[in-house]
Design a protein around this motif. Structure first.
Motif, PDB file in Angstrom:
ATOM      1  N   UNK A 173       0.831  -1.204   0.000  1.00  0.00           N
ATOM      2  CA  UNK A 173       0.000   0.000   0.000  1.00  0.00           C
ATOM      3  C   UNK A 173       0.867   1.255   0.000  1.00  0.00           C
ATOM      4  N   UNK A 174       0.306   2.302  -0.562  1.00  0.00           N
ATOM      5  CA  UNK A 174       0.885   3.636  -0.510  1.00  0.00           C
ATOM      6  C   UNK A 174      -0.243   4.646  -0.394  1.00  0.00           C
ATOM      7  N   UNK A 175       0.069   5.788   0.213  1.00  0.00           N
ATOM      8  CA  UNK A 175      -0.888   6.878   0.295  1.00  0.00           C
ATOM      9  C   UNK A 175      -0.253   8.121  -0.309  1.00  0.00           C
ATOM     10  N   UNK A 176      -0.845   8.577  -1.403  1.00  0.00           N
ATOM     11  CA  UNK A 176      -0.377   9.790  -2.052  1.00  0.00           C
ATOM     12  C   UNK A 176      -1.132  10.989  -1.508  1.00  0.00           C
ATOM     13  N   UNK A 177      -0.425  12.121  -1.420  1.00  0.00           N
ATOM     14  CA  UNK A 177      -1.035  13.376  -1.002  1.00  0.00           C
ATOM     15  C   UNK A 177      -0.745  14.437  -2.053  1.00  0.00           C
ATOM     16  N   UNK A 178      -1.642  15.387  -2.144  1.00  0.00           N
ATOM     17  CA  UNK A 178      -1.459  16.520  -3.064  1.00  0.00           C
ATOM     18  C   UNK A 178      -1.978  17.765  -2.360  1.00  0.00           C
ATOM     19  N   UNK A 179      -1.063  18.686  -2.073  1.00  0.00           N
ATOM     20  CA  UNK A 179      -1.436  19.935  -1.420  1.00  0.00           C
ATOM     21  C   UNK A 179      -1.569  21.022  -2.476  1.00  0.00           C
ATOM     22  N   UNK A 180      -2.678  21.742  -2.426  1.00  0.00           N
ATOM     23  CA  UNK A 180      -2.955  22.788  -3.405  1.00  0.00           C
ATOM     24  C   UNK A 180      -2.856  24.161  -2.761  1.00  0.00           C
ATOM     25  N   UNK A 181      -2.441  25.136  -3.571  1.00  0.00           N
ATOM     26  CA  UNK A 181      -2.403  26.526  -3.134  1.00  0.00           C
ATOM     27  C   UNK A 181      -2.742  27.415  -4.319  1.00  0.00           C
ATOM     28  N   UNK A 182      -3.162  28.636  -3.997  1.00  0.00           N
ATOM     29  CA  UNK A 182      -3.454  29.597  -5.042  1.00  0.00           C
ATOM     30  C   UNK A 182      -4.841  29.496  -5.650  1.00  0.00           C
ATOM     31  N   UNK A 183      -5.716  28.727  -4.997  1.00  0.00           N
ATOM     32  CA  UNK A 183      -7.092  28.605  -5.486  1.00  0.00           C
ATOM     33  C   UNK A 183      -8.012  28.329  -4.302  1.00  0.00           C
ATOM     34  N   UNK A 184      -9.299  28.539  -4.519  1.00  0.00           N
ATOM     35  CA  UNK A 184     -10.286  28.219  -3.490  1.00  0.00           C
ATOM     36  C   UNK A 184     -10.550  26.723  -3.583  1.00  0.00           C
ATOM     37  N   UNK A 185      -9.754  25.980  -2.851  1.00  0.00           N
ATOM     38  CA  UNK A 185      -9.711  24.524  -2.997  1.00  0.00           C
ATOM     39  C   UNK A 185     -11.088  23.886  -2.824  1.00  0.00           C
ATOM     40  N   UNK A 186     -11.871  24.402  -1.899  1.00  0.00           N
ATOM     41  CA  UNK A 186     -13.165  23.775  -1.599  1.00  0.00           C
ATOM     42  C   UNK A 186     -14.174  23.923  -2.732  1.00  0.00           C
ATOM     43  N   UNK A 187     -13.856  24.738  -3.734  1.00  0.00           N
ATOM     44  CA  UNK A 187     -14.787  24.958  -4.843  1.00  0.00           C
ATOM     45  C   UNK A 187     -14.548  24.031  -6.024  1.00  0.00           C
ATOM     46  N   UNK A 188     -13.496  23.236  -5.971  1.00  0.00           N
ATOM     47  CA  UNK A 188     -13.080  22.479  -7.146  1.00  0.00           C
ATOM     48  C   UNK A 188     -13.100  20.978  -6.932  1.00  0.00           C
ATOM     49  N   UNK A 189     -13.446  20.261  -7.992  1.00  0.00           N
ATOM     50  CA  UNK A 189     -13.212  18.828  -8.054  1.00  0.00           C
ATOM     51  C   UNK A 189     -11.719  18.592  -8.273  1.00  0.00           C
ATOM     52  N   UNK A 190     -11.271  17.443  -7.794  1.00  0.00           N
ATOM     53  CA  UNK A 190      -9.863  17.069  -7.937  1.00  0.00           C
ATOM     54  C   UNK A 190      -9.786  15.653  -8.488  1.00  0.00           C
ATOM     55  N   UNK A 191      -8.669  15.348  -9.118  1.00  0.00           N
ATOM     56  CA  UNK A 191      -8.514  14.011  -9.673  1.00  0.00           C
ATOM     57  C   UNK A 191      -7.058  13.575  -9.602  1.00  0.00           C
ATOM     58  N   UNK A 192      -6.887  12.268  -9.724  1.00  0.00           N
ATOM     59  CA  UNK A 192      -5.574  11.677  -9.917  1.00  0.00           C
ATOM     60  C   UNK A 192      -5.547  11.001 -11.288  1.00  0.00           C
ATOM     61  N   UNK A 193      -4.452  11.228 -11.991  1.00  0.00           N
ATOM     62  CA  UNK A 193      -4.163  10.547 -13.244  1.00  0.00           C
ATOM     63  C   UNK A 193      -2.820   9.836 -13.085  1.00  0.00           C
ATOM     64  N   UNK A 194      -2.515   8.942 -14.003  1.00  0.00           N
ATOM     65  CA  UNK A 194      -1.201   8.293 -13.984  1.00  0.00           C
ATOM     66  C   UNK A 194      -0.712   8.069 -15.405  1.00  0.00           C
ATOM     67  N   UNK A 195       0.600   8.023 -15.530  1.00  0.00           N
ATOM     68  CA  UNK A 195       1.209   7.829 -16.832  1.00  0.00           C
ATOM     69  C   UNK A 195       2.399   6.889 -16.702  1.00  0.00           C
ATOM     70  N   UNK A 196       2.284   5.747 -17.368  1.00  0.00           N
ATOM     71  CA  UNK A 196       3.374   4.785 -17.410  1.00  0.00           C
ATOM     72  C   UNK A 196       4.267   5.106 -18.603  1.00  0.00           C
ATOM     73  N   UNK A 197       5.525   4.656 -18.573  1.00  0.00           N
ATOM     74  CA  UNK A 197       6.441   4.950 -19.687  1.00  0.00           C
ATOM     75  C   UNK A 197       5.882   4.485 -21.022  1.00  0.00           C
ATOM     76  N   UNK A 198       5.896   5.380 -22.004  1.00  0.00           N
ATOM     77  CA  UNK A 198       5.441   5.046 -23.340  1.00  0.00           C
ATOM     78  C   UNK A 198       3.940   4.976 -23.513  1.00  0.00           C
TER      79      UNK A 198
END
Length: 120
Positions: free
Chosen positions: A17-42
């Protein structure tokens, strides 16, 4: 200036298991949807999971459903991705993003990414 900073990636064995975190700044965070994407080589950047602005509605890619959990803490301007039962095919750079929907075109702000490597 919107900034997104991911952390929590690393090397883990299959089934771990792993737990990823993403801290945001410069926006009204509570107003936005957020997502995770991933990209493997190639490969293209793929949708993983999204959470709505309130944090009470989520969507997952079929490949991670039942194993990954996305959550949002509006008080801490942070979105999380809890990843359990990891598989080698989960190896990728994981990005958090601000926007809408399940395709990368709907997202206007991106982090720099964090590497997740799952060994077999």
């Amino acid at each position: 200036q919107v900034q997104l900073k991911e952390s929590g990636g690393g090397l883990v064995q299959t089934g771990g298991s792993l737990r990823l975190s993403c801290v945001a700044s410069g926006l009204t965070f509570s107003s936005y949807s957020m997502a995770w994407f991933r990209q493997a080589p190639g490969k293209e950047r793929d949708f993983v999971a999204r959470v709505n602005w309130r944090g009470d509605s989520t969507t997952y890619a079929d490949s991670v459903k039942g194993r990954f959990t996305i959550s949002k803490d509006n008080a801490k301007n942070t979105v999380f991705l809890q990843m359990n039962s990891l598989r080698p095919e989960d190896t990728a750079v994981y990005y958090c993003a601000v926007g809408y929907g399940t395709t990368s075109g709907g997202y206007m702000y991106w982090g720099q990414g964090t590497q997740v490597t799952v060994s077999s």
